[in-house]
Design an enzyme around this catalytic site. Structure first.
Site, short mmCIF file in Angstrom:
data_model
loop_
_atom_site.label_atom_id
_atom_site.label_comp_id
_atom_site.label_asym_id
_atom_site.label_seq_id
_atom_site.Cartn_x
_atom_site.Cartn_y
_atom_site.Cartn_z
N HIS A 96 0.93 -1.10 -0.15
CA HIS A 96 -0.11 0.13 -0.04
C HIS A 96 1.12 0.98 0.17
CE1 HIS A 96 -3.52 -2.77 1.60
NE2 HIS A 96 -3.47 -2.67 0.33
N GLU A 99 1.67 3.27 3.11
CA GLU A 99 1.99 2.84 4.25
C GLU A 99 3.44 2.47 4.10
OE1 GLU A 99 -0.55 -0.59 4.86
OE2 GLU A 99 -2.38 0.77 4.35
N HIS A 243 2.67 -3.59 6.39
CA HIS A 243 1.77 -2.43 6.44
C HIS A 243 1.85 -1.43 7.60
CE1 HIS A 243 -0.67 -4.42 3.17
NE2 HIS A 243 0.11 -5.27 3.51
N GLU A 334 1.69 -5.15 10.68
CA GLU A 334 1.07 -3.60 10.79
C GLU A 334 1.88 -3.00 11.72
OE1 GLU A 334 -1.40 -2.36 9.22
OE2 GLU A 334 -2.42 -4.16 8.25
#
Ligand SMILES: *[C@@H]1O[C@H](CO)[C@@H](O)[C@H](O)[C@H]1NC(C)=O
Ligand SMILES: *[C@@H]1O[C@H](CO)[C@@H](O)[C@H](O)[C@H]1NC(C)=O
Ligand SMILES: [Zn+2]
Length: 520
Positions: A96, A99, A243, A334
């Site tokens: 992404h 990110e 991410h 994440e």
């Protein structure tokens, strides 16, 4: 203080400042390339810089929509080749485009690994120089700081000075064609959930990648195709996909079984995946015990980990595609509440992640590995074995076989326990009939806890001897009775012959998945 000493003090202060500012900056495409080139030049013996695709076997694009390359820096004792028994690991960041901390972490990590390896820099964090040297000598590590360089430029270009961060939540998430790459992989979960209910079903390598790419060519983005061809060319065993937007280590499956927006959907390797996720979250400074939640999810109850689908359903994601289409176990990390934080916060983010980044790489050595030994007149890889494991304390067969590689070795990541391991090859007789040849082993896996695994545990090497192919099975499994029941040979053959229905399922879902929104 004598002059020379004084100069040294001043230099070390300035040099440290220069070093510091390099890592308190976001790197655009050119700056990213510069770091990768510099590290490669500084450590030519143990690194290789390359771009995707690694071969044109699959006829995939060679650049993104905006003509950027997907660049990888590899670390290994012998970069550029698979060495028998050496597991392959990858980190993919910035899928992404907005990110971005994974991208900055991998750039700093590669520079750090090179400098510490060479003795040009003192180690930071818990791993010593010896640890890092040993990791590189025994593991082939591939680092891709950006899978979506076009998206990064879109996010960075949306503000006056991206070094101060970007707060918009979605700008630059997708690629330059406005497609979310983490919804763009063939949706093998859907296929898996459909076939799994049948008594005889495939449990690994669900797609034939060449045909799927050809038939889904309109639906698959260049970045997706390049990565698909990569993961089918290199025998990766472990991987993470980096991410931002929350702080948690997420593991398969990502897509819910029942189609709901969230419900826990464990994979057959749930125990191992939880261990892998914890090996990151517990080595991270705050992930398993954060001072505040990013959102409404309190992941501290599960030590900073979550089953992907329990959190929210992701159809067409890269993580599950790795697991269902190859031998690679991938998790999704994440790395923080902010997606594109101010550059001044990057040094702290580095400190939070350095141990975890290294610790996960060591996990490529958990479980067992070994070779498939063939008769003298056969080349390694000429026969591919399926490795099936059964956990002896529960009797449960893990419904996910891994296969040996074309180099003749195999890797089976496993959590602790006693396992019966069956290696099976299928042989076609001159009359066209197929029969199987099975070799068994009984193994106790005892992985050491985080930080220690690669160093204290003797590696569990289990070779399977197929030199006498006329011997149908051996008696080396966990049960000495080893009564060999007649098993349906069909069960072990590749059961998806009907490719048009498979492709129809994948095509339908490719279009549907893009319409869903994602947030992290
Ligand atoms: C493993 O192979 C043995 C024969 O060697 C067989 O009895 C057993 O059922 C097999 N186990 C699994 C899980 O396939
Ligand atoms: C897949 O592609 C081949 C060759 O391009 C084509 O003949 C076939 O019809 C396609 N199958 C489906 C289900 O679209
Ligand atoms: Zn994301």
């Amino acid at each position: 203080m004598e002059l020379r000493g004084l100069l040294l003090v001043i230099c070390s202060a300035i040099c440290a400042t220069v070093g510091f500012s390099e890592w308190a900056q976001h790197h655009n495409y050119e700056a990213m390339k510069d770091v990768m080139t510099r590290v490669n030049k500084k450590c030519p013996k143990i690194t290789k810089l390359y771009e995707l695709p690694v071969n044109n076997e699959f006829g995939v694009p060679t650049e993104t929509w905006n003509h950027r390359k997907l660049l990888v820096l590899e670390f290994a004792k012998r970069p550029g080749e698979h060495v028998e028994g050496v597991p392959e690991f990858k980190y993919i960041a910035n899928m992404h485009g907005n990110e971005v901390t994974g991208r900055e972490l991998l750039l700093r990590l590669m520079s750090y690994m090179c400098d510490v390896y060479n003795g040009d820099m003192e180690p930071e964090g818990s791993f010593s120089r010896k640890h890092i040297q040993r990791l590189i000598q025994n593991t082939r590590i591939h680092l891709m700081p950006s899978m979506n360089p076009d998206g990064w430029e879109i996010a960075a270009g949306s503000v006056d000075d991206y070094q101060n961060g970007v707060t918009a939540w979605i700008v630059g998430r997708a690629n330059a064609h406005n497609i979310d790459l983490n919804r763009n992989f063939p949706d093998l979960d859907k296929l898996y959930y459909q076939t799994q209910t049948k008594a005889v079903h495939p449990n690994n390598h669900l797609d034939k990648v060449k045909e799927v790419m050809k038939n889904l060519t309109e639906q698959l983005e260049p970045e997706t195709k390049m990565v698909m061809s990569w993961i089918h060319s290199v025998p990766f065993v472990l991987s993470a996909n980096l991410h931002n937007g929350d702080l948690v280590a997420n593991y398969p499956f990502d897509e819910t079984r029942d189609g709901s927006s969230h419900s826990r959907s464990p994979s057959p390797d749930d125990d191992t995946f939880i261990e892998l996720a914890k090996s990151y979250s517990e080595a991270h400074k705050t992930m398993s015990n954060p001072t505040k939640m990013c959102d409404t999810n309190d992941f501290s109850k599960t030590d900073g980990t979550t089953n992907g689908a329990a959190w929210y359903s992701v159809p067409g994601g890269m993580q599950d595609y790795n697991y269902l289409s190859t031998n690679c176990f991938e998790i999704t990390l994440e790395l923080g509440c902010e997606k594109f934080p101010p550059a001044s916060t990057l040094p702290q983010i580095w400190e939070d992640n350095i141990d975890a980044l290294l610790n996960l790489m060591y996990q490529s050595h958990i479980g067992i590995k070994g070779s498939i030994v063939l008769p003298d007149n056969m080349r390694p890889g000429e026969l591919i074995a399926s490795i099936r494991v059964q956990k002896m304390d529960t009797g449960e067969v893990i419904d996910h076989d891994v296969t040996s590689t074309r180099y003749g070795d195999y890797f089976r990541l496993l959590s602790n326990g006693v396992y019966n391991i069956n290696a099976t090859i299928m042989i076609e007789g001159s009359d066209g009939s197929v029969h199987r040849v099975v070799r068994s082993a009984c193994v106790e896996v005892e992985n050491f806890p985080y930080m220690e695994s690669a160093f204290n545990a003797p590696e569990r090497i289990v070779d399977f001897d197929f030199t006498d192919l006329s011997q149908e099975y051996d008696l080396k499994g966990c049960t000495d009775e080893a009564e060999v029941e007649e098993q349906d040979v069909e069960e072990l053959r590749y059961p998806i012959d009907d490719y048009s229905s498979l492709i129809k399922i994948l095509q339908e879902n490719a279009n549907k998945n893009q319409r869903r929104y994602g947030y992290y």
